[in-house]
Design an enzyme around this catalytic site. Structure first.
Site, PDB file in Angstrom:
ATOM      1  N   SER A   8       0.861  -1.183   0.000  1.00 45.97           N
ATOM      2  CA  SER A   8       0.000   0.000   0.000  1.00 45.97           C
ATOM      3  C   SER A   8       0.894   1.229   0.000  1.00 45.97           C
ATOM      4  CB  SER A   8      -0.935  -0.044   1.223  1.00 45.97           C
ATOM      5  OG  SER A   8      -1.769   1.081   1.265  1.00 45.97           O
ATOM      6  N   HIS A  28      -2.942  -1.054  -3.091  1.00 43.37           N
ATOM      7  CA  HIS A  28      -4.101  -0.193  -2.887  1.00 43.37           C
ATOM      8  C   HIS A  28      -4.006   0.997  -3.851  1.00 43.37           C
ATOM      9  CE1 HIS A  28      -4.792  -1.672   1.511  1.00 43.37           C
ATOM     10  NE2 HIS A  28      -4.961  -2.606   0.602  1.00 43.37           N
ATOM     11  N   ASP A  68      -4.509  -4.902   5.987  1.00 44.02           N
ATOM     12  CA  ASP A  68      -4.876  -5.777   4.883  1.00 44.02           C
ATOM     13  C   ASP A  68      -3.749  -6.767   4.613  1.00 44.02           C
ATOM     14  OD1 ASP A  68      -6.215  -6.874   2.788  1.00 44.02           O
ATOM     15  OD2 ASP A  68      -5.901  -5.198   1.414  1.00 44.02           O
TER      16      ASP A  68
END
Length: 831
Positions: free
Chosen positions: A21, A48, A138
């Site tokens: 991310s 992401h 995540d």
């Protein structure tokens, strides 16, 4: 990319899922740069991304690797020596050798978890997963699935990550096999891919496996000989892969001399894959059908009991507690019902996690927003199970195979445990479950589990969701083998590994009371909550009506509360011991005399800070002196003062209760505000991650453009051709260094009309010709003379953008003086 049918596509030797991310681009570039071709692996990258912005991640990575880089498409077969990148606003999953795209669900998005989950269940031990720099959590649960299915898990060293939240969360959960920098992770991946573990060859290594099981039992006290061979072999293979051992014999030798490896293998065998409300259809049936039927069996209500063996980190037990509350609200039975849940597991670390009741905020995807708000309390990036749900559950370490079971149960939920056990243990457990359940009790099994040949013991309520009811007409006594830890071979081990009961809170409390007082007593904390009861205290304490409350003030019988409150306050204020004599308590209309002792505990150390309340029965009335003083009026006055003091104390208690309720109300408002702030923080965090990703891509693009501009400047200057760029309004856009010999250009002239700048050319129609070219799109070429005595060939061309739109003029000036001189000399010679 060429279209290839999945059944025709060559299969990669391993598939590596990579999640990142914020701050992940730099780590990604370093990782893919270290993955060299030749091993037949494939990489699938989930980053992401901003949902509304086009991604240039494939182009950026292509310049750092020799592997082919593609943006993943729906149904794309995964080929060896390729890298696949998730497109924006999509969720990526793996199935039967292909990648599939789907629209992400509303709310919290966990695309990395989704990919890892599908890789784990699609590839098993051929799957690998890497967590790089990023914010949030995540990928954490996805790594747990990878490890449970026999794959390998990697995480970037948080010290090398620009955003360490994602890798640190996975490491703290204990599901990461290797932690290193991105460059080192690439080397570790290559080592594992080039050195696959040899599969266990049967039946040759059975002696080695039996030795491993025996050593593990001696070390831990747990017998895994009846685990399914495939399960046991897969876990051993995984350890062999991590240690890069080629044979089971080599692993057995390593296992023989390494006590730490025994602990590590035990952890491998105890990995629990669970989540809140797993298998939604099962929970819906339990709430809508099974629970109402259970309520109907007891019209007057009942204190129900439930057992959740193999509870892992507690999600199953908490789900059952929440579901019970929902069933009460939905069906509103006439009787009063409560539920006491006993949740057990062999893994003590998992039980500790369950007791804390703290989980990652990512459980919102399984729990739902409404349940999350009602039954959980936000704590930063985590959520904590609310106290009223937590109080319904008792967590304990237990071996379901060798420890006695809980009995008189109304619900027994044992899901996804028996799939790991062979038929011998399964045939022991099912009669045991029948014995433990009450008449009409509910048994819940996992989706892949059945009752086998014990169909006479249980009646199916929902075959699809594996929910059964105890058959009261059948008996399991003939088939029942109650588990007891009595094997002589385990006794020395138990003495070494089990905690000393003499150090327990219960034992030390009993010893203190028996050595000093002998009568009934209770151990309480400073808030009055009862921690332990010794002896019969029914004369002095009774359960209060309504919700269960084990506070001594709420349970004190009439006549005791005031004295008890006074004595405890005195001890808390510093008095070592307070004794009150000849007190009376009313028990069903009959007065009983007793003495009260409250003492602050200093020793033993385990009980420090607690209070001991002891009730000593007074001698019978006939043995006591009943002398009356002559000052009866004085006695009456003292009784009145005592009654006034009691009323005052009662009033103070009521005021305190009101203040507590107001504080509780204010706390609820603060909690609601905190939840709103947490939601906003999550949204801002997600937006920040997307912005950081876009910023990293734009920075990389800007670097590329900078180099392109440098190349163009060097190219233009190396031609030694004076060039002038004008926009549509004949204003100066840029110029080369050689143009300053014809025009008095300075850097500040950018944006000025060309007509404002003095020229050395004898070309008054320059701007008119330029306007004509801009209008017609046809270039002009002239030969002009300069005031320095030099000739130039002037070429005026339209400036075209990449989309073929004319947006200005390009004028080049080529010095032709030498050519003109040569032409003049030739002309003279010809004359």
């Amino acid at each position: 990319m060429q279209s290839i049918r999945p059944d025709q596509a060559p299969q990669p030797s391993a598939i590596i899922g990579i999640g990142c991310s914020a701050g992940g681009l730099e780590a990604l570039e370093a990782l893919v740069a270290g993955i060299t071709p030749g091993l037949g692996v494939a990489l699938v990258i989930v980053q992401h991304l901003a949902p509304d912005s086009a991604s240039i991640l494939p182009e950026l990575l292509a310049s750092h690797t020799r592997l082919a880089v593609h943006e993943a498409g729906h149904g794309t077969p995964i080929l060896p020596e390729c890298i696949y990148v998730i497109p924006p606003n999509k969720t990526l999953s793996f199935d039967h050798g292909c990648l599939y795209l789907s629209t992400p669900p509303a709310g919290l998005r966990l695309p990395i978890d989704r990919l890892f989950h599908t890789l784990a269940h699609g590839l098993g031990r051929r799957s690998m997963a890497v967590i790089l720099s990023g914010m949030g959590k995540d990928g954490m649960l996805g790594l747990k699935e990878i490890k449970a299915c026999g794959g390998l898990s990697y995480a970037q060293d948080p010290l090398t990550a620009r955003a360490d939240s994602m890798p640190r969360s996975a490491i703290d959960l204990g599901v990461v096999d290797f932690v290193a920098s991105p460059q080192r992770l690439a080397s570790l991946l290559l080592e594992q891919c080039s050195h696959p573990a040899a599969p266990l060859a049967l039946p040759a290594p059975q002696a080695a496996i039996r030795e491993i099981i025996s050593l593990l039992q001696q070390h831990t006290g747990n017998d895994f000989s009846h685990y399914k061979p495939n399960t046991l072999n897969r876990r051993i293979e995984r350890r062999m892969t991590l240690l890069q051992l080629d044979s089971i014999a080599a692993y057995a030798e390593h296992f023989r001399g390494n006590l730490q490896e025994r602990d590590l293998l035990l952890k491998e065998l105890l990995i629990g894959v669970t989540r809140f409300f797993r298998d939604t259809a099962m929970w819906d049936y339990l709430r809508d059908m099974a629970m109402p039927a259970l309520f109907a069996q007891y019209p007057a209500g009942k204190a129900l009991r439930a057992w959740v063996p193999a509870c892992s980190s507690g999600e199953e037990a908490y789900s059952l507690a929440i579901l019970f509350r929902e069933a009460l609200l939905l069906h509103q039975p006439a009787g009063q019902f409560s539920l006491q849940i006993y949740a057990t597991d062999l893994d003590s670390d998992a039980i500790q996690h369950a007791r804390r009741g703290v989980y990652a905020g990512s459980i919102a995807a399984d729990v739902g927003a409404a349940r999350l708000q009602q039954y959980f309390v936000a704590e930063g990036d985590h959520v904590r199970v609310s106290k009223d749900i937590r109080d319904m559950i008792v967590f304990a370490t237990q071996n379901i195979i060798s420890d006695p079971p809980f009995t008189r149960l109304d619900i027994l939920s044992c899901r996804n445990l028996m799939i790991y056990l062979d038929s011998v243990l399964q045939e022991q457990l099912l009669p045991l479950f029948h014995y433990a359940l009450c008449a009409g009790g509910i048994l819940v099994l996992g989706s892949a589990e059945t009752i086998g040949r014990f169909s006479t013991l249980f009646v199916p309520l929902d075959k699809k969701n594996r929910i059964f009811s105890r058959n009261d007409e059948a008996s399991s006594s003939r088939m029942l083998e109650l588990p007891l830890r009595t094997a002589s071979c385990l006794l020395p081990l138990i003495e070494e590994t089990m905690p000393d009961y003499r150090k327990s809170l219960e034992y030390q409390t009993d010893q203190l009371i028996q050595q000093n007082y002998a009568p009934a007593g209770v151990l309480i904390n400073n808030d009055g909550d009862i921690l332990y009861i010794s002896g019969r205290v029914g004369r002095y304490l009774e359960p209060a009506a309504g919700k269960v409350n084990v506070n001594i003030y709420a349970m004190a019988r009439e006549g005791l509360a005031s004295a008890l409150h006074t004595a405890i306050q005195q001890v808390q204020s510093g008095v070592e011991m307070v004794q009150l004599h000849d007190l009376q308590v009313d028990v069903f209309g009959t007065p009983h005399s007793f003495h009260l002792t409250v003492q602050h505990i200093r020793q033993p150390e385990a009980l420090q800070g607690r209070l001991l309340v002891v009730f000593t029965e007074a001698p019978p009335a006939k043995t006591r002196s009943r002398r009356r003083t002559s000052a009866s009026e004085r006695e009456l006055m003292l009784e009145r003062e005592l009654e006034q003091s009691r009323k005052l104390l009662r009033s103070m208690q009521e005021d305190m209760q009101i203040a507590l309720e107001e504080m509780k109300s204010g706390n609820e408002e603060l909690q609601a505000t905190n939840e709103e702030l947490t939601t906003s923080r999550e949204e801002l965090q997600s937006l920040n991650e997307e912005l950081q990703t876009i910023n990293a891509e734009l920075q990389a693009k800007l670097d590329d453009l900078t180099w392109e501009r440098n190349d163009m400047n060097n190219l233009l200057n190396s031609t030694e051709i004076a060039t002038v760029f004008l926009d549509g309004d004949m204003r100066l856009r840029r110029f080369t260094s050689h143009a300053t010999a014809l025009f008095k250009f300075i850097p500040g002239d950018i944006g000025r009309p060309l007509s404002d700048i003095r020229s050395e050319l004898d070309y008054p129609l320059l701007l008119d010709d330029a306007a004509k070219v801009l209008h017609t799109g046809v270039f002009e070429e002239k030969r002009v003379y300069s005031r320095h005595g030099r000739w130039y060939r002037v070429r005026i061309m339209p400036y075209r953008r990449l989309d073929n739109v004319i947006d200005g003029i390009v004028i080049t000036f080529i010095d032709t003086t030498e050519i003109a001189s040569l032409e003049a000399r030739l002309q003279q010679q010809m004359e």
